[in-house]
Enzyme design. Structure first.
Site, PDB file in Angstrom:
ATOM      1  N   VAL A 120       0.832  -1.209   0.000  1.00 24.97           N
ATOM      2  CA  VAL A 120       0.000   0.000   0.000  1.00 24.97           C
ATOM      3  C   VAL A 120       0.866   1.258   0.000  1.00 24.97           C
ATOM      4  O   VAL A 120       0.637   2.184  -0.780  1.00 24.97           O
ATOM      5  CB  VAL A 120      -0.950  -0.011   1.227  1.00 24.97           C
ATOM      6  CG1 VAL A 120      -1.606   1.342   1.435  1.00 24.97           C
ATOM      7  CG2 VAL A 120      -2.008  -1.089   1.039  1.00 24.97           C
TER       8      VAL A 120
ATOM      9  N   THR B 192      -0.810  -3.998   9.709  1.00 31.48           N
ATOM     10  CA  THR B 192      -1.663  -4.240  10.886  1.00 31.48           C
ATOM     11  C   THR B 192      -2.008  -5.731  10.889  1.00 31.48           C
ATOM     12  O   THR B 192      -3.159  -6.103  10.690  1.00 31.48           O
ATOM     13  CB  THR B 192      -2.951  -3.391  10.835  1.00 31.48           C
ATOM     14  OG1 THR B 192      -3.583  -3.573   9.543  1.00 31.48           O
ATOM     15  CG2 THR B 192      -2.661  -1.924  11.037  1.00 31.48           C
TER      16      THR B 192
ATOM     17  N   LEU C  18      -7.204  -1.019  -2.715  1.00 29.46           N
ATOM     18  CA  LEU C  18      -6.524  -1.626  -3.873  1.00 29.46           C
ATOM     19  C   LEU C  18      -6.363  -3.134  -3.700  1.00 29.46           C
ATOM     20  O   LEU C  18      -6.327  -3.650  -2.586  1.00 29.46           O
ATOM     21  CB  LEU C  18      -5.168  -0.969  -4.125  1.00 29.46           C
ATOM     22  CG  LEU C  18      -4.068  -0.987  -3.057  1.00 29.46           C
ATOM     23  CD1 LEU C  18      -3.385  -2.330  -2.965  1.00 29.46           C
ATOM     24  CD2 LEU C  18      -3.048   0.093  -3.373  1.00 29.46           C
ATOM     25  N   ARG C  19      -6.297  -3.811  -4.848  1.00 23.79           N
ATOM     26  CA  ARG C  19      -6.055  -5.260  -4.864  1.00 23.79           C
ATOM     27  C   ARG C  19      -4.622  -5.498  -5.290  1.00 23.79           C
ATOM     28  O   ARG C  19      -4.140  -4.805  -6.186  1.00 23.79           O
ATOM     29  CB  ARG C  19      -6.966  -5.952  -5.899  1.00 23.79           C
ATOM     30  CG  ARG C  19      -8.417  -5.921  -5.605  1.00 23.79           C
ATOM     31  CD  ARG C  19      -9.210  -6.191  -6.875  1.00 23.79           C
ATOM     32  NE  ARG C  19      -9.039  -5.115  -7.859  1.00 23.79           N
ATOM     33  CZ  ARG C  19      -9.535  -5.123  -9.085  1.00 23.79           C
ATOM     34  NH1 ARG C  19     -10.203  -6.158  -9.518  1.00 23.79           N
ATOM     35  NH2 ARG C  19      -9.336  -4.101  -9.908  1.00 23.79           N
TER      36      ARG C  19
ATOM     37  N   LEU D 203     -17.364 -14.332  -7.715  1.00 21.58           N
ATOM     38  CA  LEU D 203     -18.116 -15.593  -7.643  1.00 21.58           C
ATOM     39  C   LEU D 203     -17.317 -16.708  -8.305  1.00 21.58           C
ATOM     40  O   LEU D 203     -17.892 -17.638  -8.852  1.00 21.58           O
ATOM     41  CB  LEU D 203     -19.481 -15.428  -8.317  1.00 21.58           C
ATOM     42  CG  LEU D 203     -20.547 -14.650  -7.540  1.00 21.58           C
ATOM     43  CD1 LEU D 203     -21.848 -14.573  -8.330  1.00 21.58           C
ATOM     44  CD2 LEU D 203     -20.827 -15.269  -6.173  1.00 21.58           C
TER      45      LEU D 203
ATOM     46  N   CYS E 142      -5.065  -9.874   3.617  1.00 25.11           N
ATOM     47  CA  CYS E 142      -6.143  -9.016   4.110  1.00 25.11           C
ATOM     48  C   CYS E 142      -7.424  -9.739   4.526  1.00 25.11           C
ATOM     49  O   CYS E 142      -7.838  -9.625   5.670  1.00 25.11           O
ATOM     50  CB  CYS E 142      -6.428  -7.947   3.081  1.00 25.11           C
ATOM     51  SG  CYS E 142      -4.990  -6.851   2.968  1.00 25.11           S
TER      52      CYS E 142
HETATM   53  P1  NAD Z   1       3.397  -4.556   4.144  1.00 25.40           P
HETATM   54  O1  NAD Z   1       3.712  -5.483   5.241  1.00 25.40           O
HETATM   55  O2  NAD Z   1       3.621  -4.957   2.724  1.00 25.40           O
HETATM   56  O3  NAD Z   1       4.203  -3.189   4.356  1.00 25.40           O
HETATM   57  C1  NAD Z   1       4.372  -2.551   5.584  1.00 25.40           C
HETATM   58  C2  NAD Z   1       5.738  -1.815   5.540  1.00 25.40           C
HETATM   59  O4  NAD Z   1       5.844  -0.987   6.693  1.00 25.40           O
HETATM   60  C3  NAD Z   1       6.947  -2.749   5.557  1.00 25.40           C
HETATM   61  O5  NAD Z   1       7.780  -2.460   4.457  1.00 25.40           O
HETATM   62  C4  NAD Z   1       7.633  -2.440   6.894  1.00 25.40           C
HETATM   63  O6  NAD Z   1       9.033  -2.553   6.833  1.00 25.40           O
HETATM   64  C5  NAD Z   1       7.194  -1.008   7.152  1.00 25.40           C
HETATM   65  N1  NAD Z   1       7.209  -0.588   8.549  1.00 25.40           N
HETATM   66  C6  NAD Z   1       6.834  -1.264   9.653  1.00 25.40           C
HETATM   67  N2  NAD Z   1       6.956  -0.508  10.753  1.00 25.40           N
HETATM   68  C7  NAD Z   1       7.435   0.689  10.342  1.00 25.40           C
HETATM   69  C8  NAD Z   1       7.775   1.907  11.000  1.00 25.40           C
HETATM   70  N3  NAD Z   1       7.648   2.039  12.313  1.00 25.40           N
HETATM   71  N4  NAD Z   1       8.243   2.933  10.256  1.00 25.40           N
HETATM   72  C9  NAD Z   1       8.381   2.805   8.920  1.00 25.40           C
HETATM   73  N5  NAD Z   1       8.070   1.690   8.242  1.00 25.40           N
HETATM   74  C10 NAD Z   1       7.599   0.647   8.943  1.00 25.40           C
HETATM   75  O7  NAD Z   1       1.894  -4.135   4.352  1.00 25.40           O
HETATM   76  P2  NAD Z   1       0.777  -3.811   3.231  1.00 25.40           P
HETATM   77  O8  NAD Z   1       0.332  -5.065   2.580  1.00 25.40           O
HETATM   78  O9  NAD Z   1       1.225  -2.666   2.407  1.00 25.40           O
HETATM   79  O10 NAD Z   1      -0.407  -3.338   4.184  1.00 25.40           O
HETATM   80  C11 NAD Z   1      -0.342  -2.133   4.908  1.00 25.40           C
HETATM   81  C12 NAD Z   1      -1.714  -1.823   5.473  1.00 25.40           C
HETATM   82  O11 NAD Z   1      -2.629  -1.598   4.403  1.00 25.40           O
HETATM   83  C13 NAD Z   1      -2.343  -2.960   6.291  1.00 25.40           C
HETATM   84  O12 NAD Z   1      -3.107  -2.392   7.321  1.00 25.40           O
HETATM   85  C14 NAD Z   1      -3.242  -3.662   5.301  1.00 25.40           C
HETATM   86  O13 NAD Z   1      -4.327  -4.305   5.924  1.00 25.40           O
HETATM   87  C15 NAD Z   1      -3.738  -2.514   4.470  1.00 25.40           C
HETATM   88  N6  NAD Z   1      -4.122  -2.863   3.102  1.00 25.40           N
HETATM   89  C16 NAD Z   1      -3.340  -3.705   2.367  1.00 25.40           C
HETATM   90  C17 NAD Z   1      -3.693  -4.000   1.051  1.00 25.40           C
HETATM   91  C18 NAD Z   1      -2.906  -4.961   0.216  1.00 25.40           C
HETATM   92  O14 NAD Z   1      -3.368  -5.305  -0.860  1.00 25.40           O
HETATM   93  N7  NAD Z   1      -1.746  -5.423   0.627  1.00 25.40           N
HETATM   94  C19 NAD Z   1      -4.828  -3.383   0.486  1.00 25.40           C
HETATM   95  C20 NAD Z   1      -5.577  -2.501   1.265  1.00 25.40           C
HETATM   96  C21 NAD Z   1      -5.219  -2.245   2.569  1.00 25.40           C
HETATM   97  C1  UGA Z   2      -8.595  -7.624  -1.227  1.00 27.68           C
HETATM   98  C2  UGA Z   2      -9.720  -6.699  -1.723  1.00 27.68           C
HETATM   99  O1  UGA Z   2     -10.187  -7.154  -2.995  1.00 27.68           O
HETATM  100  C3  UGA Z   2      -9.218  -5.260  -1.853  1.00 27.68           C
HETATM  101  O2  UGA Z   2     -10.290  -4.405  -2.219  1.00 27.68           O
HETATM  102  C4  UGA Z   2      -8.658  -4.809  -0.512  1.00 27.68           C
HETATM  103  O3  UGA Z   2      -8.101  -3.517  -0.593  1.00 27.68           O
HETATM  104  C5  UGA Z   2      -7.568  -5.762  -0.064  1.00 27.68           C
HETATM  105  O4  UGA Z   2      -8.107  -7.120   0.005  1.00 27.68           O
HETATM  106  C6  UGA Z   2      -7.088  -5.396   1.296  1.00 27.68           C
HETATM  107  O5  UGA Z   2      -7.832  -4.928   2.126  1.00 27.68           O
HETATM  108  O6  UGA Z   2      -5.909  -5.592   1.493  1.00 27.68           O
HETATM  109  P1  UGA Z   2      -6.493  -8.786  -2.367  1.00 27.68           P
HETATM  110  O7  UGA Z   2      -6.369  -9.517  -1.073  1.00 27.68           O
HETATM  111  O8  UGA Z   2      -5.299  -8.167  -2.977  1.00 27.68           O
HETATM  112  O9  UGA Z   2      -7.573  -7.623  -2.213  1.00 27.68           O
HETATM  113  O10 UGA Z   2      -7.049  -9.803  -3.453  1.00 27.68           O
HETATM  114  P2  UGA Z   2      -8.493 -10.271  -3.998  1.00 27.68           P
HETATM  115  O11 UGA Z   2      -8.493 -10.141  -5.457  1.00 27.68           O
HETATM  116  O12 UGA Z   2      -9.597  -9.648  -3.259  1.00 27.68           O
HETATM  117  O13 UGA Z   2      -8.435 -11.828  -3.641  1.00 27.68           O
HETATM  118  C7  UGA Z   2      -8.436 -12.286  -2.300  1.00 27.68           C
HETATM  119  C8  UGA Z   2      -8.519 -13.790  -2.270  1.00 27.68           C
HETATM  120  O14 UGA Z   2      -9.810 -14.231  -2.709  1.00 27.68           O
HETATM  121  C9  UGA Z   2      -7.511 -14.499  -3.178  1.00 27.68           C
HETATM  122  O15 UGA Z   2      -7.016 -15.650  -2.542  1.00 27.68           O
HETATM  123  C10 UGA Z   2      -8.334 -14.855  -4.408  1.00 27.68           C
HETATM  124  O16 UGA Z   2      -7.828 -15.939  -5.119  1.00 27.68           O
HETATM  125  C11 UGA Z   2      -9.678 -15.172  -3.762  1.00 27.68           C
HETATM  126  N1  UGA Z   2     -10.825 -15.025  -4.683  1.00 27.68           N
HETATM  127  C12 UGA Z   2     -11.174 -13.809  -5.158  1.00 27.68           C
HETATM  128  C13 UGA Z   2     -11.561 -16.147  -5.018  1.00 27.68           C
HETATM  129  O17 UGA Z   2     -11.257 -17.290  -4.590  1.00 27.68           O
HETATM  130  N2  UGA Z   2     -12.654 -15.997  -5.844  1.00 27.68           N
HETATM  131  C14 UGA Z   2     -13.026 -14.785  -6.321  1.00 27.68           C
HETATM  132  O18 UGA Z   2     -14.044 -14.730  -7.055  1.00 27.68           O
HETATM  133  C15 UGA Z   2     -12.266 -13.665  -5.979  1.00 27.68           C
END
Ligand code: NAD
Ligand code: UGA
Length: 443
Positions: free
Chosen positions: A13, A88, A160-161, A260, A270
């Site tokens: 993110v 988180t 975002l996904r 679906l 997530c």
């Molecule tokens: P991530 O684990 O990929 O990245 C977190 C980063 O933060 C790491 O690079 C880590 O080194 C850094 N970090 C940790 N503590 C720190 C500090 N004190 N100062 C500076 N950097 C620090 O996590 P992510 O997947 O990007 O997710 C971040 C948040 O966004 C989570 O709450 C997650 O639920 C949410 N989110 C993730 C996605 C996704 O698709 N991955 C989508 C939507 C929301």
């Molecule tokens: C998901 C949400 O789609 C995002 O909107 C959100 O921001 C993110 O979580 C988050 O909060 O971090 P992501 O986990 O990247 O995104 O991927 P998805 O495309 O949602 O897929 C999640 C899981 O569900 C995967 O294992 C995927 O294979 C599975 N899936 C998805 C299915 O089995 N069937 C489907 O029809 C769709």
């Protein structure tokens, strides 16, 4: 007007947001505790696999509007807006572990040298942004109260996904902005001016509402997937085709065809953690989130179903002992290198317990999977090296390249003839006509 922004945490993110916000014309410093990440990013080398990211990263580094550092203090001091994008993860008891957020809040409090908007992009339980506000007041001795706040808090959950992160950042379905101070709203209008100009809907709401929108959305999508997975198991038992069922359900505009697709259960960083966290949040308010609890249990069951189904094909309990299983796909979904909570982890673990030798392939996730399983598996860069000599072919991730797998070659190179297609990417008739004992999910 362009803003000076610090984005704390440059994972999926934070990195995509850093690159995107600087592309909107803002001046962005991405901060991470990991010096290796920072060093690579400053050289224009993406630390995650995400389509299109490298070009945007290089372009914005070259423009001078984007830089990365480990120096959180200076980055915060220079910023008008501080985005939190740290992890988180799920704690042992199920709720969200907010220790990274707490740490960053401490850093912000130490460096509150002028008005700043503190924007939480990390997914955090309802009440966290209000807690951030209180904690910043306590630690800094400054007040966020009107008419002259020293800082303001905004909840800006990210939707975002992975795999489509860049596209989702630039063309989101909506922006959710929870806020209280009018000045915070003005700042956020500047930050997201570009998205407003292309008519991305913006939901302005309270902090708690914004926080819950995020959990409600993820839990709903997880529920939708789990529903179709359970229907798939029923369809299979009853001799029906889940794809025709899902397509027909999706023709009803109220249902929509998205999310679906049956599979081996949802994974990723997530849905699993956010569903658990929502159950914990419910409990803390005395609300039993019984539906979400069932979704979590049914999803666990779905991962087990894949191997149970396979065992039925190979001759029942114990029949995988000494067999070679080629596992194609390790990432939790296609187009990512992320293996966090990937169904492949549970499935491969179980195959090893059953005494199978596991030969794996994934276009992007081999290194991340190897970090978990070490030398207990074989890892192959080419899918046919994984398939060679296998008794069973098991597809776990829906990478496009598996859709066009050369089944004739697979037939020649495998020792056995069993295919378990946990993503329904192959054509059943074709596989069966070549002599494969083929099973998908729900058809
Ligand atoms: P991530 O684990 O990929 O990245 C977190 C980063 O933060 C790491 O690079 C880590 O080194 C850094 N970090 C940790 N503590 C720190 C500090 N004190 N100062 C500076 N950097 C620090 O996590 P992510 O997947 O990007 O997710 C971040 C948040 O966004 C989570 O709450 C997650 O639920 C949410 N989110 C993730 C996605 C996704 O698709 N991955 C989508 C939507 C929301
Ligand atoms: C998901 C949400 O789609 C995002 O909107 C959100 O921001 C993110 O979580 C988050 O909060 O971090 P992501 O986990 O990247 O995104 O991927 P998805 O495309 O949602 O897929 C999640 C899981 O569900 C995967 O294992 C995927 O294979 C599975 N899936 C998805 C299915 O089995 N069937 C489907 O029809 C769709």
């Amino acid at each position: 007007m362009a803003k000076n922004i610090a984005v704390i945490g440059t994972g999926y993110v934070g990195l995509v947001s850093s690159v995107g916000l600087s592309d909107f014309g803002n001046y962005v410093t991405g901060v991470d505790v990991n010096p290796e990440i920072v060093e690579k990013l400053n050289r224009g080398v993406p630390t995650i696999y995400e389509l299109g990211l490298e070009d945007y990263l290089k372009r914005n580094l070259e423009s001078g509007r984007l830089t990365f550092t480990t120096d959180i203090d200076t980055a915060i001091q220079q910023a008008e807006i501080v985005f939190l994008a740290v992890g988180t993860p799920q704690s042992e008891s199920g709720e969200a572990d907010l220790s990274q957020v707490e740490q960053v809040v401490g850093s912000i409090a130490r460096n509150l040298n002028g008005f700043k908007v503190v924007v939480c992009k990390s997914t955090v339980p309802v009440g966290t942004n209000r807690w951030v506000k209180r904690r910043l007041e306590e630690l800094s001795g400054k007040s966020a109260n009107q008419p002259d706040p020293a800082f303001a808090v905004v909840s800006n959950p990210e939707f975002l996904r992975e795999g489509k992160a860049v596209q989702d950042f630039f063309h989101p379905d909506r922006l959710v902005l929870g806020y209280e101070a009018p000045k915070a709203r003005e700042y956020m209008e500047d930050v997201y001016r570009v998205l407003n100009l292309i008519h991305v809907p913006i939901v302005w709401c309270g902090l708690e509402t914004a926080e819950l929108i995020k959990y409600a959305s993820n839990a709903f999508l997880a529920t939708k997937i789990t529903f179709i997975n359970q229907m798939a198991v029923l369809a299979e038992a009853a001799g029906a085709d889940i794809h025709v069922i899902a397509r027909s359900m999706g023709m009803d505009g109220r249902i929509s065809p998205k999310f679906l697709h049956p599979g081996p259960g949802y994974g990723g960083s997530c849905f699993p953690k956010d569903t658990h966290a929502l159950v914990s949040t419910g409990a803390s308010y005395g609300v039993e989130m019984s539906l979400v609890r069932e979704v979590i249990a049914a999803n666990r069951q779905m991962k087990a179903h894949v191997v149970d189904r396979l065992l039925k094909m190979t001759g029942g309990p114990g029949s995988l002992q000494g067999k070679v299983v080629a596992v194609l796909g390790l990432a939790f979904k296609a187009e990512t290198d992320d293996v966090r909570e990937s169904p492949a982890i549970t499935i491969v673990q179980r195959l090893l317990e059953e005494g199978a030798t596991v030969q794996t392939h994934d276009p992007e996730a081999l290194a991340n999977f190897k970090a978990l399983f070490g030398d207990t598996l074989q890892y192959h860069e080419h899918e046919f090296d994984a398939i060679k000599g296998a008794d069973v072919l098991l597809i776990v991730t829906e990478w496009n390249e598996y859709r066009n797998l050369d089944l004739e070659r697979a037939k020649n190179e495998m020792r056995g003839n069993v295919i378990m297609d946990a993503r329904n990417v192959l054509e059943p008739e074709k596989a069966r006509s070549l002599g494969f004992n083929y099973r998908g999910i729900g058809r």
